[in-house]
Design a protein around this motif. Structure first.
Motif, PDB file in Angstrom:
ATOM      1  N   THR A  85       0.836  -1.198   0.000  1.00 55.31           N
ATOM      2  CA  THR A  85       0.000   0.000   0.000  1.00 55.31           C
ATOM      3  C   THR A  85       0.869   1.245   0.000  1.00 55.31           C
ATOM      4  N   VAL A  86       0.461   2.218  -0.809  1.00 58.68           N
ATOM      5  CA  VAL A  86       1.096   3.526  -0.782  1.00 58.68           C
ATOM      6  C   VAL A  86       0.088   4.508  -0.197  1.00 58.68           C
ATOM      7  N   ILE A 131      -5.031   6.090   2.283  1.00 58.80           N
ATOM      8  CA  ILE A 131      -4.651   5.143   1.241  1.00 58.80           C
ATOM      9  C   ILE A 131      -4.758   5.795  -0.134  1.00 58.80           C
ATOM     10  N   MET A 132      -3.695   5.656  -0.939  1.00 58.08           N
ATOM     11  CA  MET A 132      -3.730   6.054  -2.339  1.00 58.08           C
ATOM     12  C   MET A 132      -3.989   4.854  -3.240  1.00 58.08           C
ATOM     13  N   ASP A 133      -3.238   3.777  -3.016  1.00 55.30           N
ATOM     14  CA  ASP A 133      -3.399   2.583  -3.837  1.00 55.30           C
ATOM     15  C   ASP A 133      -2.900   1.367  -3.065  1.00 55.30           C
ATOM     16  N   THR A 134      -3.568   0.241  -3.300  1.00 56.59           N
ATOM     17  CA  THR A 134      -3.190  -1.035  -2.694  1.00 56.59           C
ATOM     18  C   THR A 134      -3.193  -2.110  -3.767  1.00 56.59           C
ATOM     19  N   VAL A 135      -2.116  -2.909  -3.815  1.00 53.70           N
ATOM     20  CA  VAL A 135      -2.020  -4.016  -4.770  1.00 53.70           C
ATOM     21  C   VAL A 135      -1.597  -5.267  -4.010  1.00 53.70           C
ATOM     22  N   PRO A 136      -1.852  -6.457  -4.553  1.00 57.78           N
ATOM     23  CA  PRO A 136      -1.368  -7.685  -3.899  1.00 57.78           C
ATOM     24  C   PRO A 136       0.156  -7.668  -3.785  1.00 57.78           C
ATOM     25  N   TYR A 137       0.670  -8.133  -2.636  1.00 60.93           N
ATOM     26  CA  TYR A 137       2.118  -8.167  -2.454  1.00 60.93           C
ATOM     27  C   TYR A 137       2.710  -9.238  -3.362  1.00 60.93           C
ATOM     28  N   ASP A 138       3.729  -8.845  -4.103  1.00 64.31           N
ATOM     29  CA  ASP A 138       4.397  -9.749  -5.035  1.00 64.31           C
ATOM     30  C   ASP A 138       5.859  -9.879  -4.610  1.00 64.31           C
TER      31      ASP A 138
END
Length: 668
Positions: free
Chosen positions: A293-294, A302-309
């Motif tokens: 998350t950024v 929260i600005m953006d959240t993506v699955p941790y890779d």
């Protein structure tokens, strides 16, 4: 605070070594034998180091923060000591004038230093720094400021309340690692503070932990926000790797780190399922979704959240089945295109190793590339450290990740692999200015992989080992810095292979691989603190009963082969048990020298210690050297290490050129 000029090996009181360049003793290069390394003798003849190689003409210009002058004043026995920043794009001819209570104290602008001692100043004085001769309408006044009553700036902290773990055990909080960034775009740094519970655990140990919190504070103590990482992020040195940087170039920094179900931002927005609890009976979190998350730096939202890779997948695929190696994370900031900062988050370094880089574009995380040792080849497994360096090692204008014993190029492909294995400390910089490019000094854990080399000094561009220190078991501590003016370049030291960690017995080496002494300073942090160009030793007086140490700064005395104390920060504490780290070390206030940030013993305030020693050395702020700045950004990562600039900073140095940078939020 002790005046470092009073040490027997320093100049007379009131004097400092002259501005650049400074003469240094010359040495003949010596090969380092694996055993029976002879002690080196300093050459008595004068000389100077070779001129550094010209920087690569890549035409690339790097984004840096649009900082203010960060003026600071401290009340001392001699009067009021003042300091301020020279910025990255300031002209060499820039001058400064000091105004006290509306009266000009310096009719002739100061052009040889960024410090001033006002013997008539008092606690009630108010100062302004005026910039002159910078052109382009940049001659301006700083904000008014008044003297600190002590040699540190105190920042009040909002300590989280005590808690009780899932198994009924009480815990409390202490301020741990810190970072800095300009979160609101006003030119001044804010503090981003990580809070650790007292039951934080190493990955190798079981046990429930309390929640991890991240706060942001202005320098006047105003709390901006708090983020709660939630129950599904375990507390410990290897779990939360926090980056604070202006990733989108709008002049305001963002904050990014790994999150999970239950992480709550400053506005109360919850990521995923707020009720989810994935903790095992041993306190590990080995299932459930993971995210990156950024957050908006000004608001903590929260600005953006993506699955941790990469995802964890099968826990046993990372080297064990109980959760130790699967959750070994690192992070860093790098200029992968040579101009804009990207973020990197990784997983694994004992076996499988994966690095993933992202850019922040229009508020969204965009994946740049992914390096995976399962794809690149088995030889790239197990080469990572508990830390990393970021530097343009091949002089193409773009950064590489010095990921322990291997280095990953700016495009995500391997640059080289030394196959020396895992280690606990690494340093990259212009450690030997007589050679072109950068060097890396690292310590090693696996003697079977390193070939019984406890530490190596290598060419950072090729991985060629230039010299090494022998050992027969894990060498857990190592450091490098110019601490002895008799030898050109940076001295490096590591504990001996048969000595206890943090021992004062080991190997002190010249940049050319000559053994100077078997007595060493603490192999911990170093900082530019007093008035000369040598780096000082940052350590602590450890109290095993209290579980922390009182911070100290010392000068290495090459004549007595011992450390002379300059500062004991009574009332403050170090972090991470015997490692004795500061929360942060960076050029935060005043001139180019570094500040040391420690929490008070009770964690109710953060203290930014600043030097009041006189100096006639003038350098641009280290925070506008992008390699140093990215080094500061990764001080919250793993077993944190001190930052190093892209140029050699020490006795005999050549004056660095104006950096090829532009200010964020401004046209190039």
């Amino acid at each position: 605070m002790a005046n470092p000029s009073m040490c027997s090996h320093n100049p007379a009181p009131g004097k400092t070594r002259k501005a650049l360049p400074v003469a240094a003793a010359t040495l003949a290069a010596a090969a380092l034998a694996f055993t029976g390394i002879p002690l080196a003798a300093a050459s008595p003849g004068p000389g100077s180091p070779a001129a550094p190689a010209a920087p690569a003409k890549s035409g690339l210009t790097r984004q840096v923060e649009n900082l203010d002058r960060a003026p600071v004043a401290v009340l001392t026995d001699q009067g009021v000591s003042l300091g301020w920043r020279m910025l990255g794009l300031d002209k060499d001819s820039i001058g400064f004038q000091v105004i006290r209570d509306g009266v000009l104290l310096t009719p002739q602008p100061i052009r040889d230093t960024t410090t001033y001692l006002d013997p008539s100043g008092t606690a009630d004085s108010t100062y302004v720094i005026k910039t002159v001769g910078n052109g382009n309408g940049q001659d301006k006044l700083s904000a008014a400021f008044s003297p600190l009553a002590q040699n540190y700036l105190p920042i009040k902290l909002d300590k989280p309340a005590d808690g009780v773990s899932k198994d009924g055990k009480p815990y409390s909080y202490s301020a741990n690692d810190s970072s800095v960034a300009d979160l609101d775009g006003d030119g001044a740094y804010e503090i981003i503070q990580l809070w650790n519970p007292s039951n934080a655990q190493d990955n190798s140990k079981s046990g429930y932990t309390g929640n991890v919190y991240v706060d942001a504070y202005k320098m006047d103590g105003t709390k901006l926000w708090r983020i709660d990482l939630g129950r599904n992020i375990r507390a410990g040195a290897h779990y939360t790797q926090m980056l604070a940087y202006d990733f989108d170039g709008d002049g305001k920094a963002e904050v990014a780190f790994k999150t999970a179900d239950g992480t709550t931002d400053a506005a109360g927005t919850v990521i995923g399922d707020a009720a989810a609890d994935y903790r095992t009976s041993a306190g590990y979190v080995l299932s459930g979704p993971e995210f990156l998350t950024v957050f908006n730096g000004a608001s903590g939202t929260i600005m953006d959240t993506v699955p941790y890779d990469p995802p964890r997948g099968a826990v046993s695929a990372w080297g064990d089945n109980y959760g130790n190696r699967v959750d070994r994370f690192l992070a860093g900031v790098a200029y992968l295109d040579g101009e804009h900062p990207s973020m990197m988050f990784s997983r694994g370094y004992y076996t499988r190793t994966v690095l993933v880089t992202y850019d922040l574009v229009d508020g969204k995380l965009e994946k740049r590339w992914k390096f995976d040792s399962d794809v690149a080849g088995a030889e790239y497994k197990g080469q990572g450290n508990h830390n990393l360096s970021v530097a343009d090692v091949d002089s193409d204008g773009k950064d590489e990740f010095v990921f322990g014993s291997m280095t990953i190029d700016d495009d995500g492909t391997p640059l080289y692999n030394t196959k020396l294995g895992h280690g606990d400390a690494i340093h990259t910089g212009d450690l030997d200015p007589s050679r072109p490019g950068l060097e890396t000094f690292a310590v090693h854990e696996s003697m079977s992989q390193s070939g019984n080399r406890g530490a190596t000094f290598r060419d950072a561009a090729t991985g060629e080992v230039l010299w090494s220190i022998p050992a027969f078991k894990d060498t857990g501590r190592g450091a490098t810095g110019d601490i002895d003016p008799r030898f050109p370049g940076s001295e490096s030291w590591a504990v001996g292979g048969d000595a206890a960690w943090n021992s004062t017995v080991g190997y002190l080496m010249s940049a050319k691989g000559e053994r100077i002494s078997e007595k060493i300073p603490a192999a911990n942090f170093m900082a530019w603190w007093d008035g000369d160009l040598l780096r000082e030793i940052v350590d602590h007086d450890f109290d095993a009963e209290a579980g922390y140490g009182v911070p100290t700064i010392s000068k290495w005395n090459w004549e007595t082969e011992s450390s002379d104390r300059l500062l004991t920060a009574t009332g403050a504490r170090t972090n991470n048990y015997t490692k004795g780290n500061p929360s942060l070390q960076a050029d935060l206030l005043g001139d180019w020298r570094e500040e040391l940030v420690f929490p008070s013993a009770d964690s109710t305030e953060l203290r930014i210690y600043t030097s009041t020693s006189p100096t006639d050395v003038r350098l641009r702020t280290l925070m506008h050297d992008p390699m140093y700045r990215t080094g500061v950004a990764r001080e919250t990562v793993g077993y944190n290490q001190p930052p190093h600039p892209s140029f050699f900073l020490g006795e005999g140095m050549q004056a660095p050129a104006m950096p090829a940078v532009y200010y964020a939020g401004k046209a190039k």
